[in-house]
Design a protein around this motif. Sequence first.
Motif, PDB file in Angstrom:
ATOM      1  N   GLN A 245       0.687  -1.126   0.045  1.00 10.66           N
ATOM      2  CA  GLN A 245       0.040  -0.043   0.036  1.00 10.66           C
ATOM      3  C   GLN A 245       0.754   1.207  -0.097  1.00 10.66           C
ATOM      4  OE1 GLN A 245      -2.515  -0.922   3.473  1.00 10.66           O
ATOM      5  NE2 GLN A 245      -4.287  -0.858   1.846  1.00 10.66           N
ATOM      6  N   MET A 246       2.089   1.362   0.791  1.00  5.91           N
ATOM      7  CA  MET A 246       2.776   2.438   0.909  1.00  5.91           C
ATOM      8  C   MET A 246       3.551   2.656  -0.315  1.00  5.91           C
ATOM      9  SD  MET A 246       4.459   2.627   4.632  1.00  5.91           S
ATOM     10  CE  MET A 246       4.978   1.089   4.827  1.00  5.91           C
ATOM     11  N   ALA A 247       3.954   1.427  -1.164  1.00  3.37           N
ATOM     12  CA  ALA A 247       4.536   1.776  -2.611  1.00  3.37           C
ATOM     13  C   ALA A 247       3.680   2.301  -3.388  1.00  3.37           C
ATOM     14  CB  ALA A 247       5.212   0.418  -2.946  1.00  3.37           C
ATOM     15  N   HIS A 248       2.273   1.741  -3.420  1.00  5.26           N
ATOM     16  CA  HIS A 248       1.510   2.420  -4.349  1.00  5.26           C
ATOM     17  C   HIS A 248       1.070   4.020  -4.069  1.00  5.26           C
ATOM     18  CE1 HIS A 248      -2.760   3.582  -5.249  1.00  5.26           C
ATOM     19  NE2 HIS A 248      -2.476   3.211  -6.204  1.00  5.26           N
ATOM     20  N   ASN A 249       1.198   4.162  -2.829  1.00  5.23           N
ATOM     21  CA  ASN A 249       0.976   5.575  -2.624  1.00  5.23           C
ATOM     22  C   ASN A 249       1.933   6.539  -2.893  1.00  5.23           C
ATOM     23  OD1 ASN A 249      -1.606   4.611  -1.500  1.00  5.23           O
ATOM     24  ND2 ASN A 249      -1.088   5.028   0.566  1.00  5.23           N
ATOM     25  N   LEU A 250       3.205   6.066  -3.023  1.00  2.00           N
ATOM     26  CA  LEU A 250       4.176   6.732  -3.428  1.00  2.00           C
ATOM     27  C   LEU A 250       4.373   6.868  -4.929  1.00  2.00           C
ATOM     28  CD1 LEU A 250       7.056   5.492  -0.945  1.00  2.00           C
ATOM     29  CD2 LEU A 250       6.232   7.759  -0.911  1.00  2.00           C
ATOM     30  N   ILE A 251       3.892   5.638  -5.666  1.00  5.66           N
ATOM     31  CA  ILE A 251       4.131   5.654  -7.052  1.00  5.66           C
ATOM     32  C   ILE A 251       3.039   6.180  -7.832  1.00  5.66           C
ATOM     33  CG2 ILE A 251       4.095   3.933  -8.962  1.00  5.66           C
ATOM     34  CD1 ILE A 251       5.554   2.013  -7.208  1.00  5.66           C
ATOM     35  N   ASP A 252       1.610   5.952  -7.328  1.00  6.36           N
ATOM     36  CA  ASP A 252       0.476   6.386  -8.097  1.00  6.36           C
ATOM     37  C   ASP A 252       0.363   7.720  -8.323  1.00  6.36           C
ATOM     38  OD1 ASP A 252      -1.996   6.065  -9.384  1.00  6.36           O
ATOM     39  OD2 ASP A 252      -2.968   6.714  -7.618  1.00  6.36           O
ATOM     40  N   ASP A 253       0.365   8.378  -9.521  1.00  5.11           N
ATOM     41  CA  ASP A 253       0.223   9.695  -9.955  1.00  5.11           C
ATOM     42  C   ASP A 253      -1.069  10.098 -10.754  1.00  5.11           C
ATOM     43  OD1 ASP A 253       1.026   8.878 -12.171  1.00  5.11           O
ATOM     44  OD2 ASP A 253       2.830   9.969 -12.309  1.00  5.11           O
ATOM     45  N   THR A 254      -1.789   8.944 -10.550  1.00  5.98           N
ATOM     46  CA  THR A 254      -2.966   9.036 -11.529  1.00  5.98           C
ATOM     47  C   THR A 254      -4.354   9.709 -10.719  1.00  5.98           C
ATOM     48  OG1 THR A 254      -3.909   6.864 -10.918  1.00  5.98           O
ATOM     49  CG2 THR A 254      -2.386   6.831 -12.836  1.00  5.98           C
ATOM     50  N   GLY A 255      -4.114   9.917  -9.574  1.00  2.50           N
ATOM     51  CA  GLY A 255      -5.444  10.560  -8.980  1.00  2.50           C
ATOM     52  C   GLY A 255      -6.218   9.270  -8.432  1.00  2.50           C
ATOM     53  N   GLY A 256      -5.836   8.186  -8.533  1.00  3.78           N
ATOM     54  CA  GLY A 256      -6.620   6.990  -8.418  1.00  3.78           C
ATOM     55  C   GLY A 256      -6.905   6.889  -6.612  1.00  3.78           C
TER      56      GLY A 256
ATOM     57  N   ALA B 233       1.990  -7.498 -10.404  1.00  5.83           N
ATOM     58  CA  ALA B 233       0.691  -7.479 -10.787  1.00  5.83           C
ATOM     59  C   ALA B 233      -0.260  -6.370 -10.572  1.00  5.83           C
ATOM     60  CB  ALA B 233       0.338  -8.669 -10.268  1.00  5.83           C
ATOM     61  N   SER B 234       0.161  -5.450  -9.630  1.00  5.82           N
ATOM     62  CA  SER B 234      -0.802  -4.502  -9.606  1.00  5.82           C
ATOM     63  C   SER B 234      -0.302  -3.288 -10.240  1.00  5.82           C
ATOM     64  CB  SER B 234      -0.712  -3.888  -8.027  1.00  5.82           C
ATOM     65  OG  SER B 234      -1.178  -5.070  -6.932  1.00  5.82           O
ATOM     66  N   GLY B 235       0.632  -3.147 -11.322  1.00  6.72           N
ATOM     67  CA  GLY B 235       1.083  -2.302 -12.072  1.00  6.72           C
ATOM     68  C   GLY B 235       1.962  -1.247 -11.621  1.00  6.72           C
TER      69      GLY B 235
ATOM     70  N   TYR C 260      21.735  -9.422   2.006  1.00  2.00           N
ATOM     71  CA  TYR C 260      20.637  -8.303   2.232  1.00  2.00           C
ATOM     72  C   TYR C 260      19.756  -8.340   1.235  1.00  2.00           C
ATOM     73  CZ  TYR C 260      24.531  -6.637   5.633  1.00  2.00           C
ATOM     74  OH  TYR C 260      25.226  -6.545   6.514  1.00  2.00           O
ATOM     75  N   LEU C 261      18.247  -8.512   1.576  1.00  4.90           N
ATOM     76  CA  LEU C 261      17.158  -8.779   0.371  1.00  4.90           C
ATOM     77  C   LEU C 261      16.721  -7.469   0.525  1.00  4.90           C
ATOM     78  CD1 LEU C 261      15.646 -12.125   1.482  1.00  4.90           C
ATOM     79  CD2 LEU C 261      17.593 -11.680  -0.205  1.00  4.90           C
ATOM     80  N   LEU C 262      16.453  -7.243  -1.044  1.00  9.70           N
ATOM     81  CA  LEU C 262      15.842  -5.995  -1.701  1.00  9.70           C
ATOM     82  C   LEU C 262      14.736  -6.460  -2.518  1.00  9.70           C
ATOM     83  CD1 LEU C 262      19.052  -4.059  -2.895  1.00  9.70           C
ATOM     84  CD2 LEU C 262      17.834  -3.673  -0.336  1.00  9.70           C
ATOM     85  N   VAL C 263      13.483  -5.894  -2.330  1.00  6.80           N
ATOM     86  CA  VAL C 263      12.472  -5.904  -3.448  1.00  6.80           C
ATOM     87  C   VAL C 263      12.900  -4.852  -4.360  1.00  6.80           C
ATOM     88  CG1 VAL C 263       9.975  -6.020  -3.607  1.00  6.80           C
ATOM     89  CG2 VAL C 263      10.879  -7.120  -1.810  1.00  6.80           C
ATOM     90  N   LEU C 264      13.075  -5.070  -5.435  1.00  9.57           N
ATOM     91  CA  LEU C 264      14.034  -4.112  -6.086  1.00  9.57           C
ATOM     92  C   LEU C 264      13.303  -3.549  -7.254  1.00  9.57           C
ATOM     93  CD1 LEU C 264      16.816  -2.559  -5.862  1.00  9.57           C
ATOM     94  CD2 LEU C 264      17.642  -4.270  -7.246  1.00  9.57           C
ATOM     95  N   PRO C 265      12.887  -2.295  -7.672  1.00  7.44           N
ATOM     96  CA  PRO C 265      12.267  -2.064  -8.931  1.00  7.44           C
ATOM     97  C   PRO C 265      13.183  -2.106  -9.933  1.00  7.44           C
ATOM     98  CG  PRO C 265      12.859  -0.119  -7.760  1.00  7.44           C
ATOM     99  CD  PRO C 265      13.118  -1.227  -6.853  1.00  7.44           C
TER     100      PRO C 265
END
Length: 187
Positions: free
Chosen positions: A15-26, A64-66, A178-183
Amino acid sequence: MPQYTFDWCVAASIQMAHNLIDDTGGGTWSDSAQQGELWELARTRSSDSFNGANPYGWAQVLTASGMGPYNVVSVADYGAALQTAARAIAETGRPVGLVMWSGRHAWVMSGFESMGDPAKFQDFRVTGVNVLDPLYPYGSQQWGPSPAPNSLLTPEELATQFVVREPRRWSSQLPAGYLLVLPQAAA
């Protein structure tokens, strides 16, 4: 974004990642029911997860969530892990997932400060890391307090909770590190 149960740190981090990424006003992702659904999605995509969600499920749900693509990587050296994370943020404009507490918890790295620009210099040095811990303000008796949202931690401060994943926590083909979930850059 707080995690609504002790187990849902991966879902809150999604959820935090989405809130940082989403710039669509969704809209902001903050609903507890949605967090539960995201946790179930991540859990079903996680192998050998102790019946919870692991970094593989986390990366797959982000993708999967875009918000992806995202991959899980293990970096043996702490300084190189910070450089890898900072370079990914600089290249993609998206946050990095940090697998904390030897593989037991999820944080989001939302930004960084460095000596040298990762886009220009191979040998830059990360001097600060912005983090979001969904367990804030509670933290852990073993690992320490949760930093306030978007705190800028020194690498030394981060190192008290961002440590090498214990191989016994969950099996994977990844070496210890050190594990990263990396874009990843879009193909």
